[in-house]
Design a protein around this motif. Sequence first.
Motif, PDB file in Angstrom:
ATOM      1  N   MET A   1       0.707  -1.285   0.237  1.00 39.34           N
ATOM      2  CA  MET A   1      -0.355   0.079  -0.172  1.00 39.34           C
ATOM      3  C   MET A   1       0.895   1.372  -0.017  1.00 39.34           C
ATOM      4  SD  MET A   1      -3.070   1.339   2.735  1.00 39.34           S
ATOM      5  CE  MET A   1      -2.196   2.095   3.617  1.00 39.34           C
ATOM      6  N   ARG A   2       0.791   2.413  -1.047  1.00 37.94           N
ATOM      7  CA  ARG A   2       1.883   3.534  -0.846  1.00 37.94           C
ATOM      8  C   ARG A   2       1.100   4.627   0.126  1.00 37.94           C
ATOM      9  NH1 ARG A   2      -0.164   6.941  -5.672  1.00 37.94           N
ATOM     10  NH2 ARG A   2      -2.566   6.260  -5.341  1.00 37.94           N
ATOM     11  N   ALA A   3       2.115   5.229   0.558  1.00 38.14           N
ATOM     12  CA  ALA A   3       1.622   6.152   1.317  1.00 38.14           C
ATOM     13  C   ALA A   3       0.522   7.257   0.671  1.00 38.14           C
ATOM     14  CB  ALA A   3       2.610   6.912   2.151  1.00 38.14           C
ATOM     15  N   ARG A   4      -0.623   8.260   1.539  1.00 39.96           N
ATOM     16  CA  ARG A   4      -1.424   8.963   1.264  1.00 39.96           C
ATOM     17  C   ARG A   4      -1.781   9.172   3.059  1.00 39.96           C
ATOM     18  NH1 ARG A   4      -5.720   6.447  -2.840  1.00 39.96           N
ATOM     19  NH2 ARG A   4      -4.965   5.002  -3.701  1.00 39.96           N
ATOM     20  N   PRO A   5      -2.198  10.855   2.277  1.00 38.82           N
ATOM     21  CA  PRO A   5      -2.320  11.701   3.713  1.00 38.82           C
ATOM     22  C   PRO A   5      -3.926  10.886   4.344  1.00 38.82           C
ATOM     23  CG  PRO A   5      -1.747  12.717   1.786  1.00 38.82           C
ATOM     24  CD  PRO A   5      -2.442  11.156   1.154  1.00 38.82           C
ATOM     25  N   TRP A   6      -3.383  10.700   5.304  1.00 34.95           N
ATOM     26  CA  TRP A   6      -4.670  10.697   6.709  1.00 34.95           C
ATOM     27  C   TRP A   6      -5.649  10.791   6.343  1.00 34.95           C
ATOM     28  CZ3 TRP A   6      -6.803  12.334   9.911  1.00 34.95           C
ATOM     29  CH2 TRP A   6      -6.821  14.423  10.730  1.00 34.95           C
ATOM     30  N   ARG A   7      -6.240  12.377   5.565  1.00 38.41           N
ATOM     31  CA  ARG A   7      -7.141  13.049   5.334  1.00 38.41           C
ATOM     32  C   ARG A   7      -7.710  12.106   3.953  1.00 38.41           C
ATOM     33  NH1 ARG A   7      -4.125  17.771   7.615  1.00 38.41           N
ATOM     34  NH2 ARG A   7      -4.754  18.001   9.188  1.00 38.41           N
ATOM     35  N   THR A   8      -7.117  11.566   3.639  1.00 41.08           N
ATOM     36  CA  THR A   8      -7.898  11.586   2.305  1.00 41.08           C
ATOM     37  C   THR A   8      -7.741  10.095   2.744  1.00 41.08           C
ATOM     38  OG1 THR A   8      -6.652  12.514   0.816  1.00 41.08           O
ATOM     39  CG2 THR A   8      -7.015  10.260   0.004  1.00 41.08           C
ATOM     40  N   ALA A   9      -7.772   9.401   2.900  1.00 43.12           N
ATOM     41  CA  ALA A   9      -8.065   7.916   4.139  1.00 43.12           C
ATOM     42  C   ALA A   9      -9.452   7.813   5.017  1.00 43.12           C
ATOM     43  CB  ALA A   9      -6.740   7.159   4.520  1.00 43.12           C
ATOM     44  N   VAL A  10      -9.685   9.365   5.554  1.00 42.82           N
ATOM     45  CA  VAL A  10     -11.087   9.702   6.824  1.00 42.82           C
ATOM     46  C   VAL A  10     -11.956   9.893   5.855  1.00 42.82           C
ATOM     47  CG1 VAL A  10     -11.087  11.055   8.355  1.00 42.82           C
ATOM     48  CG2 VAL A  10      -8.796  10.039   8.740  1.00 42.82           C
ATOM     49  N   GLU A  11     -11.701  10.290   4.582  1.00 45.82           N
ATOM     50  CA  GLU A  11     -12.566  10.510   3.786  1.00 45.82           C
ATOM     51  C   GLU A  11     -13.073   9.079   3.227  1.00 45.82           C
ATOM     52  OE1 GLU A  11     -11.166  13.659   0.613  1.00 45.82           O
ATOM     53  OE2 GLU A  11     -10.838  14.742   2.084  1.00 45.82           O
ATOM     54  N   HIS A  12     -12.604   8.033   2.005  1.00 48.14           N
ATOM     55  CA  HIS A  12     -12.597   6.500   2.077  1.00 48.14           C
ATOM     56  C   HIS A  12     -13.539   6.426   3.296  1.00 48.14           C
ATOM     57  CE1 HIS A  12     -10.455   7.000  -1.618  1.00 48.14           C
ATOM     58  NE2 HIS A  12     -10.245   7.136  -0.969  1.00 48.14           N
ATOM     59  N   ALA A  13     -13.509   6.343   4.771  1.00 43.36           N
ATOM     60  CA  ALA A  13     -13.565   5.489   6.118  1.00 43.36           C
ATOM     61  C   ALA A  13     -15.261   6.609   5.914  1.00 43.36           C
ATOM     62  CB  ALA A  13     -13.301   6.107   7.175  1.00 43.36           C
ATOM     63  N   HIS A  14     -15.647   7.988   6.253  1.00 44.97           N
ATOM     64  CA  HIS A  14     -16.559   8.680   6.233  1.00 44.97           C
ATOM     65  C   HIS A  14     -17.876   8.107   5.362  1.00 44.97           C
ATOM     66  CE1 HIS A  14     -19.051  11.657   5.987  1.00 44.97           C
ATOM     67  NE2 HIS A  14     -19.149  11.737   7.554  1.00 44.97           N
ATOM     68  N   ALA A  15     -17.089   7.677   4.268  1.00 44.05           N
ATOM     69  CA  ALA A  15     -17.777   7.749   3.051  1.00 44.05           C
ATOM     70  C   ALA A  15     -18.689   5.853   3.198  1.00 44.05           C
ATOM     71  CB  ALA A  15     -17.354   7.861   1.204  1.00 44.05           C
ATOM     72  N   PHE A  16     -17.663   5.117   3.708  1.00 46.81           N
ATOM     73  CA  PHE A  16     -18.648   4.132   3.741  1.00 46.81           C
ATOM     74  C   PHE A  16     -18.900   4.325   4.462  1.00 46.81           C
ATOM     75  CE2 PHE A  16     -18.127  -0.940   6.205  1.00 46.81           C
ATOM     76  CZ  PHE A  16     -17.648  -1.284   4.820  1.00 46.81           C
ATOM     77  N   ALA A  17     -18.618   4.526   5.780  1.00 50.39           N
ATOM     78  CA  ALA A  17     -19.891   4.707   6.987  1.00 50.39           C
ATOM     79  C   ALA A  17     -20.573   5.324   6.644  1.00 50.39           C
ATOM     80  CB  ALA A  17     -18.260   5.709   8.078  1.00 50.39           C
ATOM     81  N   GLU A  18     -20.695   6.318   6.266  1.00 49.52           N
ATOM     82  CA  GLU A  18     -22.411   7.048   5.087  1.00 49.52           C
ATOM     83  C   GLU A  18     -22.856   5.984   4.750  1.00 49.52           C
ATOM     84  OE1 GLU A  18     -21.402  10.480   2.694  1.00 49.52           O
ATOM     85  OE2 GLU A  18     -21.658  11.608   4.567  1.00 49.52           O
ATOM     86  N   THR A  19     -22.101   4.811   4.275  1.00 52.05           N
ATOM     87  CA  THR A  19     -23.411   3.822   3.190  1.00 52.05           C
ATOM     88  C   THR A  19     -24.234   2.569   4.437  1.00 52.05           C
ATOM     89  OG1 THR A  19     -21.882   4.537   0.932  1.00 52.05           O
ATOM     90  CG2 THR A  19     -22.775   1.753   1.464  1.00 52.05           C
ATOM     91  N   HIS A  20     -23.147   1.995   4.799  1.00 48.94           N
ATOM     92  CA  HIS A  20     -23.450   0.923   6.164  1.00 48.94           C
ATOM     93  C   HIS A  20     -22.929   1.603   7.142  1.00 48.94           C
ATOM     94  CE1 HIS A  20     -21.867  -1.511   2.641  1.00 48.94           C
ATOM     95  NE2 HIS A  20     -20.155  -0.547   2.340  1.00 48.94           N
ATOM     96  N   GLY A  21     -22.881   2.380   7.908  1.00 47.43           N
ATOM     97  CA  GLY A  21     -23.607   3.295   9.117  1.00 47.43           C
ATOM     98  C   GLY A  21     -22.451   2.414  10.185  1.00 47.43           C
ATOM     99  N   HIS A  22     -21.130   2.241   9.114  1.00 46.31           N
ATOM    100  CA  HIS A  22     -20.483   1.676  10.558  1.00 46.31           C
ATOM    101  C   HIS A  22     -18.932   1.299  10.226  1.00 46.31           C
ATOM    102  CE1 HIS A  22     -20.043  -2.546   9.094  1.00 46.31           C
ATOM    103  NE2 HIS A  22     -21.257  -2.132   8.683  1.00 46.31           N
ATOM    104  N   LEU A  23     -17.887   1.291  10.698  1.00 48.57           N
ATOM    105  CA  LEU A  23     -16.651   0.952  10.714  1.00 48.57           C
ATOM    106  C   LEU A  23     -15.834  -0.063  10.540  1.00 48.57           C
ATOM    107  CD1 LEU A  23     -14.721   4.275  11.158  1.00 48.57           C
ATOM    108  CD2 LEU A  23     -15.603   3.572   9.026  1.00 48.57           C
ATOM    109  N   ALA A  24     -17.350  -1.502  10.542  1.00 46.40           N
ATOM    110  CA  ALA A  24     -16.417  -2.693  11.189  1.00 46.40           C
ATOM    111  C   ALA A  24     -16.211  -3.437   9.709  1.00 46.40           C
ATOM    112  CB  ALA A  24     -17.761  -3.278  11.719  1.00 46.40           C
ATOM    113  N   VAL A  25     -15.230  -2.640   9.094  1.00 50.38           N
ATOM    114  CA  VAL A  25     -14.412  -2.866   7.853  1.00 50.38           C
ATOM    115  C   VAL A  25     -13.888  -4.451   7.385  1.00 50.38           C
ATOM    116  CG1 VAL A  25     -13.905  -2.131   5.498  1.00 50.38           C
ATOM    117  CG2 VAL A  25     -15.075  -0.634   6.821  1.00 50.38           C
ATOM    118  N   PRO A  26     -14.681  -5.403   7.157  1.00 51.78           N
ATOM    119  CA  PRO A  26     -12.976  -6.409   6.408  1.00 51.78           C
ATOM    120  C   PRO A  26     -12.000  -5.875   6.295  1.00 51.78           C
ATOM    121  CG  PRO A  26     -15.511  -6.499   5.677  1.00 51.78           C
ATOM    122  CD  PRO A  26     -15.607  -5.341   6.229  1.00 51.78           C
ATOM    123  N   HIS A  27     -10.932  -6.746   6.614  1.00 53.12           N
ATOM    124  CA  HIS A  27      -9.387  -6.139   6.127  1.00 53.12           C
ATOM    125  C   HIS A  27      -9.595  -6.095   4.547  1.00 53.12           C
ATOM    126  CE1 HIS A  27      -5.136  -7.689   5.646  1.00 53.12           C
ATOM    127  NE2 HIS A  27      -5.162  -6.900   6.329  1.00 53.12           N
TER     128      HIS A  27
END
Length: 79
Positions: A1-27
Amino acid sequence: MRARPWRTAVEHAHAFAETHGHLAVPHDTVLDGFPLGQWLNKQRYRARKTGPTPAARALTAIDPWWNPPWGMTWQRAYQ
């Protein structure tokens, strides 16, 4: 996995949570080409080893149970 700014990663997490309602994301979860599951696992490990990071605080604001004291397998089953 290449390095990415954590804010961009948090944006992806936010998008997932908006759709699924949680961050219990499979590996193996990948969202828009970003390895979200791997990144969240690394953030959980870092938070447990070093304490809250800026990324961990942002993730807690999205889902207070993103890093539960019990196992993620249980958390995923609950979700």
